[in-house]
Write a protein that holds these residues in place. Structure first.
Motif, mmCIF file in Angstrom:
data_model
loop_
_atom_site.group_PDB
_atom_site.id
_atom_site.type_symbol
_atom_site.label_atom_id
_atom_site.label_comp_id
_atom_site.label_asym_id
_atom_site.label_seq_id
_atom_site.Cartn_x
_atom_site.Cartn_y
_atom_site.Cartn_z
ATOM 1 N N GLN A 8 -18.875 11.391 46.209
ATOM 2 C CA GLN A 8 -19.032 11.660 44.783
ATOM 3 C C GLN A 8 -20.227 12.589 44.637
ATOM 4 O O GLN A 8 -21.301 12.313 45.168
ATOM 5 C CB GLN A 8 -19.267 10.369 44.006
ATOM 6 N N LEU A 9 -20.033 13.694 43.946
ATOM 7 C CA LEU A 9 -21.080 14.691 43.763
ATOM 8 C C LEU A 9 -21.371 14.871 42.275
ATOM 9 O O LEU A 9 -20.452 14.805 41.448
ATOM 10 C CB LEU A 9 -20.646 16.044 44.337
ATOM 11 N N ARG A 10 -22.628 15.085 41.960
ATOM 12 C CA ARG A 10 -23.015 15.487 40.604
ATOM 13 C C ARG A 10 -23.712 16.825 40.749
ATOM 14 O O ARG A 10 -24.757 16.942 41.390
ATOM 15 C CB ARG A 10 -23.961 14.487 39.946
ATOM 16 N N ILE A 11 -23.105 17.851 40.187
ATOM 17 C CA ILE A 11 -23.646 19.200 40.285
ATOM 18 C C ILE A 11 -23.703 19.783 38.882
ATOM 19 O O ILE A 11 -22.686 19.889 38.202
ATOM 20 C CB ILE A 11 -22.775 20.087 41.203
ATOM 21 N N ARG A 12 -24.919 20.154 38.488
ATOM 22 C CA ARG A 12 -25.154 20.745 37.162
ATOM 23 C C ARG A 12 -24.533 19.914 36.038
ATOM 24 O O ARG A 12 -23.892 20.433 35.126
ATOM 25 C CB ARG A 12 -24.653 22.176 37.132
ATOM 26 N N GLY A 13 -24.700 18.585 36.150
ATOM 27 C CA GLY A 13 -24.236 17.684 35.108
ATOM 28 C C GLY A 13 -22.763 17.318 35.162
ATOM 29 O O GLY A 13 -22.303 16.522 34.355
ATOM 30 N N ARG A 14 -22.015 17.843 36.108
ATOM 31 C CA ARG A 14 -20.589 17.531 36.232
ATOM 32 C C ARG A 14 -20.379 16.653 37.454
ATOM 33 O O ARG A 14 -21.059 16.806 38.462
ATOM 34 C CB ARG A 14 -19.765 18.799 36.368
ATOM 35 N N PHE A 15 -19.405 15.760 37.371
ATOM 36 C CA PHE A 15 -19.119 14.830 38.448
ATOM 37 C C PHE A 15 -17.815 15.216 39.151
ATOM 38 O O PHE A 15 -16.843 15.601 38.497
ATOM 39 C CB PHE A 15 -19.014 13.403 37.902
ATOM 40 N N TYR A 16 -17.826 15.085 40.467
ATOM 41 C CA TYR A 16 -16.663 15.409 41.288
ATOM 42 C C TYR A 16 -16.459 14.289 42.303
ATOM 43 O O TYR A 16 -17.420 13.798 42.887
ATOM 44 C CB TYR A 16 -16.883 16.720 42.048
ATOM 45 N N LYS A 17 -15.200 13.882 42.509
ATOM 46 C CA LYS A 17 -14.853 12.883 43.514
ATOM 47 C C LYS A 17 -13.909 13.541 44.514
ATOM 48 O O LYS A 17 -12.883 14.110 44.119
ATOM 49 C CB LYS A 17 -14.177 11.679 42.882
ATOM 50 N N LEU A 18 -14.270 13.447 45.793
ATOM 51 C CA LEU A 18 -13.487 14.080 46.847
ATOM 52 C C LEU A 18 -13.360 13.143 48.042
ATOM 53 O O LEU A 18 -14.240 12.316 48.274
ATOM 54 C CB LEU A 18 -14.194 15.347 47.355
ATOM 55 N N THR A 19 -12.298 13.318 48.804
ATOM 56 C CA THR A 19 -12.239 12.669 50.098
ATOM 57 C C THR A 19 -13.012 13.542 51.088
ATOM 58 O O THR A 19 -13.288 14.719 50.807
ATOM 59 C CB THR A 19 -10.794 12.505 50.600
ATOM 60 N N GLN A 20 -13.324 12.980 52.235
ATOM 61 C CA GLN A 20 -14.041 13.785 53.228
ATOM 62 C C GLN A 20 -13.207 15.000 53.638
ATOM 63 O O GLN A 20 -13.736 16.099 53.785
ATOM 64 C CB GLN A 20 -14.378 12.962 54.466
ATOM 65 N N ASN A 21 -11.898 14.829 53.802
ATOM 66 C CA ASN A 21 -11.064 15.964 54.210
ATOM 67 C C ASN A 21 -10.955 17.021 53.116
ATOM 68 O O ASN A 21 -10.895 18.214 53.414
ATOM 69 C CB ASN A 21 -9.688 15.492 54.679
ATOM 70 N N GLU A 22 -10.948 16.620 51.848
ATOM 71 C CA GLU A 22 -10.968 17.604 50.759
ATOM 72 C C GLU A 22 -12.275 18.390 50.796
ATOM 73 O O GLU A 22 -12.274 19.612 50.619
ATOM 74 C CB GLU A 22 -10.816 16.913 49.404
ATOM 75 N N LEU A 23 -13.391 17.699 51.037
ATOM 76 C CA LEU A 23 -14.678 18.377 51.140
ATOM 77 C C LEU A 23 -14.689 19.339 52.317
ATOM 78 O O LEU A 23 -15.150 20.471 52.206
ATOM 79 C CB LEU A 23 -15.806 17.357 51.282
ATOM 80 N N ARG A 24 -14.148 18.917 53.451
ATOM 81 C CA ARG A 24 -14.103 19.788 54.627
ATOM 82 C C ARG A 24 -13.291 21.053 54.335
ATOM 83 O O ARG A 24 -13.699 22.151 54.688
ATOM 84 C CB ARG A 24 -13.519 19.040 55.833
ATOM 85 N N ARG A 25 -12.141 20.902 53.680
ATOM 86 C CA ARG A 25 -11.324 22.080 53.328
ATOM 87 C C ARG A 25 -12.092 22.996 52.386
ATOM 88 O O ARG A 25 -12.074 24.211 52.535
ATOM 89 C CB ARG A 25 -10.006 21.649 52.695
ATOM 90 N N LEU A 26 -12.786 22.399 51.417
ATOM 91 C CA LEU A 26 -13.577 23.165 50.463
ATOM 92 C C LEU A 26 -14.662 23.974 51.167
ATOM 93 O O LEU A 26 -14.981 25.089 50.772
ATOM 94 C CB LEU A 26 -14.208 22.199 49.457
ATOM 95 N N LEU A 27 -15.207 23.429 52.248
ATOM 96 C CA LEU A 27 -16.262 24.094 53.011
ATOM 97 C C LEU A 27 -15.711 25.013 54.095
ATOM 98 O O LEU A 27 -16.474 25.619 54.840
ATOM 99 C CB LEU A 27 -17.186 23.044 53.636
ATOM 100 N N GLY A 28 -14.382 25.107 54.204
ATOM 101 C CA GLY A 28 -13.773 25.987 55.194
ATOM 102 C C GLY A 28 -13.695 25.387 56.586
ATOM 103 O O GLY A 28 -13.601 26.129 57.570
#
Length: 85
Positions: free
Chosen positions: A18-38
């Motif tokens: 779970q990430l909070r970036i600039r006031g917005r919240f995001y929920k990701l699985t580890q594999n979704e995060l890995r894809r997002l990071l390339g």
């Protein structure tokens, strides 16, 4: 008004983030995060270090590290969300 610093919470033995970036919240699985990071899918094991506006993601299972600004990550998240709709 300046944005608050980012924050992160890792749950389910490193499988969810779970990430909070600039006031917005995001929920990701580890594999979704890995894809997002390339990165390809990999074994569980994640550490996140936050230093002001910089996030460093450490994937211990395959010894990979990625660092980026909160703004860069938020743009990638926004792009991912718009491509899903």
């Amino acid at each position: 008004m300046p944005h608050p610093f980012p924050s992160a919470l890792i749950t389910d033995k490193g499988q969810r983030v779970q990430l909070r970036i600039r006031g917005r919240f995001y929920k990701l699985t580890q594999n979704e995060l890995r894809r997002l990071l390339g990165l390809p899918e990999g074994p569980p094991g994640l550490g996140i270090t936050i230093d002001r506006d910089r996030l460093q993601f450490e994937f211990a299972g395959d010894n990979r590290t990625i660092e980026m600004s909160a703004g860069q990550l938020q743009r990638r998240l926004a792009k991912q969300l718009t491509s899903k709709t």
